[in-house]
Design a protein around this motif. Sequence first.
Motif, PDB file in Angstrom:
ATOM      1  N   VAL A 118       0.856  -1.177   0.000  1.00  0.00           N
ATOM      2  CA  VAL A 118       0.000   0.000   0.000  1.00  0.00           C
ATOM      3  C   VAL A 118       0.893   1.229   0.000  1.00  0.00           C
ATOM      4  CG1 VAL A 118      -1.711   1.337   1.288  1.00  0.00           C
ATOM      5  CG2 VAL A 118      -1.913  -1.154   1.157  1.00  0.00           C
ATOM      6  N   THR A 119       0.672   2.132  -0.952  1.00  0.00           N
ATOM      7  CA  THR A 119       1.553   3.278  -1.123  1.00  0.00           C
ATOM      8  C   THR A 119       0.793   4.592  -0.971  1.00  0.00           C
ATOM      9  OG1 THR A 119       1.349   3.789  -3.494  1.00  0.00           O
ATOM     10  CG2 THR A 119       2.650   1.867  -2.908  1.00  0.00           C
ATOM     11  N   PHE A 120       1.543   5.681  -1.114  1.00  0.00           N
ATOM     12  CA  PHE A 120       1.020   7.030  -0.928  1.00  0.00           C
ATOM     13  C   PHE A 120       0.675   7.715  -2.242  1.00  0.00           C
ATOM     14  CE2 PHE A 120       5.568   6.882  -1.262  1.00  0.00           C
ATOM     15  CZ  PHE A 120       5.879   7.864  -2.179  1.00  0.00           C
ATOM     16  N   THR A 121       0.915   7.051  -3.365  1.00  0.00           N
ATOM     17  CA  THR A 121       0.612   7.651  -4.668  1.00  0.00           C
ATOM     18  C   THR A 121       0.237   6.576  -5.665  1.00  0.00           C
ATOM     19  OG1 THR A 121       1.519   8.881  -6.561  1.00  0.00           O
ATOM     20  CG2 THR A 121       3.076   7.662  -5.217  1.00  0.00           C
ATOM     21  N   GLY A 122      -0.750   6.886  -6.478  1.00  0.00           N
ATOM     22  CA  GLY A 122      -1.215   5.935  -7.472  1.00  0.00           C
ATOM     23  C   GLY A 122      -0.215   5.629  -8.563  1.00  0.00           C
ATOM     24  N   GLN A 123       0.864   6.394  -8.665  1.00  0.00           N
ATOM     25  CA  GLN A 123       1.818   6.164  -9.742  1.00  0.00           C
ATOM     26  C   GLN A 123       2.519   4.814  -9.612  1.00  0.00           C
ATOM     27  OE1 GLN A 123       4.558   9.533  -8.682  1.00  0.00           O
ATOM     28  NE2 GLN A 123       6.160   8.030  -9.035  1.00  0.00           N
ATOM     29  N   TYR A 124       2.501   4.216  -8.416  1.00  0.00           N
ATOM     30  CA  TYR A 124       3.171   2.924  -8.224  1.00  0.00           C
ATOM     31  C   TYR A 124       2.245   1.734  -8.459  1.00  0.00           C
ATOM     32  CZ  TYR A 124       6.982   5.636  -6.238  1.00  0.00           C
ATOM     33  OH  TYR A 124       8.003   6.534  -6.061  1.00  0.00           O
ATOM     34  N   LEU A 171      -3.307   5.560  -1.219  1.00  0.00           N
ATOM     35  CA  LEU A 171      -4.114   6.675  -0.724  1.00  0.00           C
ATOM     36  C   LEU A 171      -3.451   7.950  -1.218  1.00  0.00           C
ATOM     37  CD1 LEU A 171      -5.056   5.616   2.933  1.00  0.00           C
ATOM     38  CD2 LEU A 171      -6.524   5.683   0.913  1.00  0.00           C
ATOM     39  N   ASP A 172      -4.003   8.483  -2.282  1.00  0.00           N
ATOM     40  CA  ASP A 172      -3.400   9.625  -2.973  1.00  0.00           C
ATOM     41  C   ASP A 172      -4.064  10.918  -2.520  1.00  0.00           C
ATOM     42  OD1 ASP A 172      -1.642  10.782  -4.706  1.00  0.00           O
ATOM     43  OD2 ASP A 172      -2.258   9.598  -6.439  1.00  0.00           O
ATOM     44  N   ILE A 173      -3.282  11.975  -2.475  1.00  0.00           N
ATOM     45  CA  ILE A 173      -3.819  13.277  -2.090  1.00  0.00           C
ATOM     46  C   ILE A 173      -4.488  13.948  -3.290  1.00  0.00           C
ATOM     47  CG2 ILE A 173      -2.148  13.638  -0.240  1.00  0.00           C
ATOM     48  CD1 ILE A 173      -0.574  15.421  -2.189  1.00  0.00           C
ATOM     49  N   ASP A 174      -5.309  14.932  -3.013  1.00  0.00           N
ATOM     50  CA  ASP A 174      -5.977  15.728  -4.038  1.00  0.00           C
ATOM     51  C   ASP A 174      -5.387  17.137  -3.983  1.00  0.00           C
ATOM     52  OD1 ASP A 174      -7.736  17.494  -5.388  1.00  0.00           O
ATOM     53  OD2 ASP A 174      -9.392  16.081  -5.146  1.00  0.00           O
ATOM     54  N   PRO A 175      -4.446  17.483  -4.878  1.00  0.00           N
ATOM     55  CA  PRO A 175      -3.772  18.784  -4.794  1.00  0.00           C
ATOM     56  C   PRO A 175      -4.722  19.968  -4.835  1.00  0.00           C
ATOM     57  CG  PRO A 175      -2.603  17.330  -6.305  1.00  0.00           C
ATOM     58  CD  PRO A 175      -3.901  16.666  -5.974  1.00  0.00           C
ATOM     59  N   LEU A 211      -8.676   6.931  -2.777  1.00  0.00           N
ATOM     60  CA  LEU A 211      -8.252   5.529  -2.781  1.00  0.00           C
ATOM     61  C   LEU A 211      -8.170   5.055  -4.224  1.00  0.00           C
ATOM     62  CD1 LEU A 211      -7.679   2.741  -1.530  1.00  0.00           C
ATOM     63  CD2 LEU A 211     -10.166   2.383  -1.447  1.00  0.00           C
ATOM     64  N   GLN A 212      -7.015   4.546  -4.606  1.00  0.00           N
ATOM     65  CA  GLN A 212      -6.828   3.952  -5.927  1.00  0.00           C
ATOM     66  C   GLN A 212      -6.338   2.520  -5.735  1.00  0.00           C
ATOM     67  OE1 GLN A 212      -5.103   6.556  -9.049  1.00  0.00           O
ATOM     68  NE2 GLN A 212      -4.647   7.972  -7.384  1.00  0.00           N
ATOM     69  N   VAL A 213      -6.803   1.616  -6.576  1.00  0.00           N
ATOM     70  CA  VAL A 213      -6.444   0.211  -6.405  1.00  0.00           C
ATOM     71  C   VAL A 213      -5.986  -0.396  -7.726  1.00  0.00           C
ATOM     72  CG1 VAL A 213      -8.061  -0.079  -4.490  1.00  0.00           C
ATOM     73  CG2 VAL A 213      -8.800  -0.631  -6.820  1.00  0.00           C
ATOM     74  N   ASN A 214      -5.209  -1.457  -7.600  1.00  0.00           N
ATOM     75  CA  ASN A 214      -4.804  -2.271  -8.738  1.00  0.00           C
ATOM     76  C   ASN A 214      -5.627  -3.553  -8.646  1.00  0.00           C
ATOM     77  OD1 ASN A 214      -3.504  -4.164 -10.431  1.00  0.00           O
ATOM     78  ND2 ASN A 214      -1.580  -3.029 -10.308  1.00  0.00           N
ATOM     79  N   ASP A 215      -6.720  -3.604  -9.409  1.00  0.00           N
ATOM     80  CA  ASP A 215      -7.646  -4.727  -9.299  1.00  0.00           C
ATOM     81  C   ASP A 215      -6.993  -6.063  -9.611  1.00  0.00           C
ATOM     82  OD1 ASP A 215      -9.984  -3.325  -8.535  1.00  0.00           O
ATOM     83  OD2 ASP A 215     -10.260  -2.634 -10.592  1.00  0.00           O
ATOM     84  N   SER A 216      -6.090  -6.097 -10.589  1.00  0.00           N
ATOM     85  CA  SER A 216      -5.473  -7.374 -10.964  1.00  0.00           C
ATOM     86  C   SER A 216      -4.587  -7.909  -9.842  1.00  0.00           C
ATOM     87  CB  SER A 216      -4.656  -7.213 -12.253  1.00  0.00           C
ATOM     88  OG  SER A 216      -3.582  -6.303 -12.068  1.00  0.00           O
ATOM     89  N   VAL A 217      -3.876  -7.023  -9.144  1.00  0.00           N
ATOM     90  CA  VAL A 217      -3.046  -7.460  -8.016  1.00  0.00           C
ATOM     91  C   VAL A 217      -3.921  -7.955  -6.875  1.00  0.00           C
ATOM     92  CG1 VAL A 217      -1.457  -6.667  -6.213  1.00  0.00           C
ATOM     93  CG2 VAL A 217      -1.065  -6.011  -8.594  1.00  0.00           C
ATOM     94  N   LEU A 218      -4.992  -7.222  -6.581  1.00  0.00           N
ATOM     95  CA  LEU A 218      -5.886  -7.658  -5.500  1.00  0.00           C
ATOM     96  C   LEU A 218      -6.500  -9.018  -5.802  1.00  0.00           C
ATOM     97  CD1 LEU A 218      -7.738  -4.324  -4.596  1.00  0.00           C
ATOM     98  CD2 LEU A 218      -5.979  -5.499  -3.263  1.00  0.00           C
ATOM     99  N   ARG A 219      -6.924  -9.238  -7.042  1.00  0.00           N
ATOM    100  CA  ARG A 219      -7.493 -10.529  -7.408  1.00  0.00           C
ATOM    101  C   ARG A 219      -6.464 -11.645  -7.264  1.00  0.00           C
ATOM    102  NH1 ARG A 219     -10.073  -7.610 -11.598  1.00  0.00           N
ATOM    103  NH2 ARG A 219      -8.407  -8.234 -13.044  1.00  0.00           N
TER     104      ARG A 219
END
Length: 283
Positions: free
Chosen positions: A216-222, A231-235, A268-276
């Motif tokens: 779990v990271t702090f930016t969706g870029q990863y 959990l990404d911030i909204d500038p 909140l951004q997720v990688n559905d394929s990784v979660l599955r």
Amino acid sequence: MRSLFLCILLLSLGLPVAARAAELLILQSSRSPVYSEALGGFRAAARTNEQPLVLSDYAEVDVQRLVREERPRLVVAVGDRALAACRKIREVPVVSLLSLSLSQKPQPDHIGGVTMVAPPGRYLELFAQLGARRVGVLYDPKLSGLYLKRAGAEAGNYGVTLAMEAVRNSRDLQAKLENLKGEVDLLWLLPDSTVVTTVNMEALLLFSMTRGIPAVTFTGQYLKNGAAAALDIDPYDMGVQAGELAQSLLRGASSHKVPVLEPRKVRLQVNDSVLRKLGLRIP
């Protein structure tokens, strides 16, 4: 902007400059699109007379002297470089945004703003939703110690235990990762410049994939590199939040201490394929 450029030029030559009436001096570290987005939100909330200055446009700026000559009622510092340039200012309040260093150590009373990291409780809630009970986190005590102290105090409320490994040199990360093997069921990545380097991010995400645990990271870029969630911030909303704080300061509502606020809007951004692949889901 031309008048401010002339002011800086005259100051650099040691010539007197007439006092100006701008309410705000906005110091922007560089011409980053993220900074521009945040300032868009700030200006939507704080409609004031301002003087903007992009520090990367100049070889050197004497911010202390500029504040004395310009006499703004408040300084807005966007980014770490801008906040660092404001550290010696004492005459006026400073509102910071998009600066990691704002949350890394206690601030003097005249410096505050909006931090860049989601509140610990938001992460802990996400960990609980993912079924994680023992969360591994690598951190530099100088940079993330205060934040993790808060997280540790709240973790029990979510049934989570933090396995924390201190990393004081980025080259020590691999050895610290070895200590987490078989000990954790989730890896938490913070915006910590000692831990998060290009080489280290590869090692952290590889650890996550080979151990079969979510990162779990702090930016969706990863997410595209294998992280499970972020959990990404909204500038823009951070800018609005900072603008509202600036307005309250200009009205004299918080004259004694500038508060340090956490971002109120987190995506909140997720990688559905990784979660599955890991057999996980977020309710």
